[in-house]
Write an enzyme that holds these catalytic residues in place. Sequence first.
Site, PDB file in Angstrom:
ATOM      1  NE  ARG A  43      -3.865  -1.992   2.330  1.00  0.00           N
ATOM      2  CZ  ARG A  43      -5.173  -1.806   2.170  1.00  0.00           C
ATOM      3  NH1 ARG A  43      -5.668  -0.602   2.121  1.00  0.00           N
ATOM      4  NH2 ARG A  43      -5.991  -2.820   2.089  1.00  0.00           N
ATOM      5  CG  MET A 180      -6.307  14.077  12.552  1.00  0.00           C
ATOM      6  SD  MET A 180      -6.920  14.264  10.876  1.00  0.00           S
ATOM      7  CE  MET A 180      -8.589  13.660  11.063  1.00  0.00           C
ATOM      8  CD  GLU A 181      -2.597  10.659  12.560  1.00  0.00           C
ATOM      9  OE1 GLU A 181      -2.102  11.614  13.213  1.00  0.00           O
ATOM     10  OE2 GLU A 181      -3.129  10.811  11.447  1.00  0.00           O
ATOM     11  CG  ASP A 204      -2.559  23.857  11.036  1.00  0.00           C
ATOM     12  OD1 ASP A 204      -1.864  22.840  10.827  1.00  0.00           O
ATOM     13  OD2 ASP A 204      -3.700  23.803  11.511  1.00  0.00           O
TER      14      ASP A 204
HETATM   15  N1  HPA Z   1      -6.383  19.162  12.399  1.00  0.00           N
HETATM   16  C1  HPA Z   1      -6.091  17.870  12.499  1.00  0.00           C
HETATM   17  N2  HPA Z   1      -4.869  17.394  12.331  1.00  0.00           N
HETATM   18  C2  HPA Z   1      -3.897  18.263  12.024  1.00  0.00           C
HETATM   19  C3  HPA Z   1      -4.143  19.621  11.892  1.00  0.00           C
HETATM   20  C4  HPA Z   1      -5.457  20.091  12.102  1.00  0.00           C
HETATM   21  O1  HPA Z   1      -5.734  21.293  11.995  1.00  0.00           O
HETATM   22  N3  HPA Z   1      -2.979  20.233  11.553  1.00  0.00           N
HETATM   23  C5  HPA Z   1      -2.041  19.257  11.492  1.00  0.00           C
HETATM   24  N4  HPA Z   1      -2.594  18.069  11.774  1.00  0.00           N
END
Ligand code: HPA
Length: 235
Positions: A43, A180-181, A204
């Site tokens: 993958r 997210m992990e 960010d």
């Molecule tokens: N959200 C979710 N995951 C992320 C973000 C975000 O703004 N920036 C970098 N990983």
Amino acid sequence: MSIHISAAKGAIAKTVLMPGDPLRAKYIAENFLEAPVLVNQTRNMYMYTGSYQGSPISICASGMGCPSIGIYSFELYTEYEVETIVRIGTCGAYTTELELFDLINVDNACSESTFAKYAWGIEGSMIAHQGPAFSIINETAAAQGKKLKTCNIHSSDIFYRKTMDTPEVAVEHHCLAVEMEAFALFANARHLGKNAATLLTVSDVIPTHKKISADQRETALVPMMELALGATIKI
Ligand code: HPA
């Protein structure tokens, strides 16, 4: 071989650095490891094994989100005898207390994800880093003269959403940033009695819309990579 990883048994080191992006795994392996060997490309989830300052280490991509890191970290822990996984990734800051390029060592990952509950019966919306990796990363940052913050973060299942409001679970647990992990990684490690940490770079700042540009990304992440590699050889 495991269901999702085609590396031979014994081809992965006991300590793994885990970026989300397969191309970042390739970049780290090719630029930082001695004698890197590509051991998995099923993958396109690239996994490399080599050494760093003489210590064996693997760099294994996780993909994005709890389901993906949940699969790869579980198979690495259970089928490849991996003891420690250090996730390295980026995060969005919920607050202007954090600035672009800040480095974060995650204390607790908080989530509305059902992953931990339905996988392992772990109740609650907060799971801590597991084992000594977190402290070793803090000590390594001090030795390298790098500024490192520790805080709780939100592991969200959602990247795009209707409002800019900080989600409830993040407010409840004072999460300063979102990725997210980490929640699924920490859940697997906790269930299996393994070690896990997560190191993040702020890419960010959500309230101000400030972002690291695409071409800044590769070099922006170098301090985190050097810290993670420096720490993993002491684990
Ligand atoms: N959200 C979710 N995951 C992320 C973000 C975000 O703004 N920036 C970098 N990983």
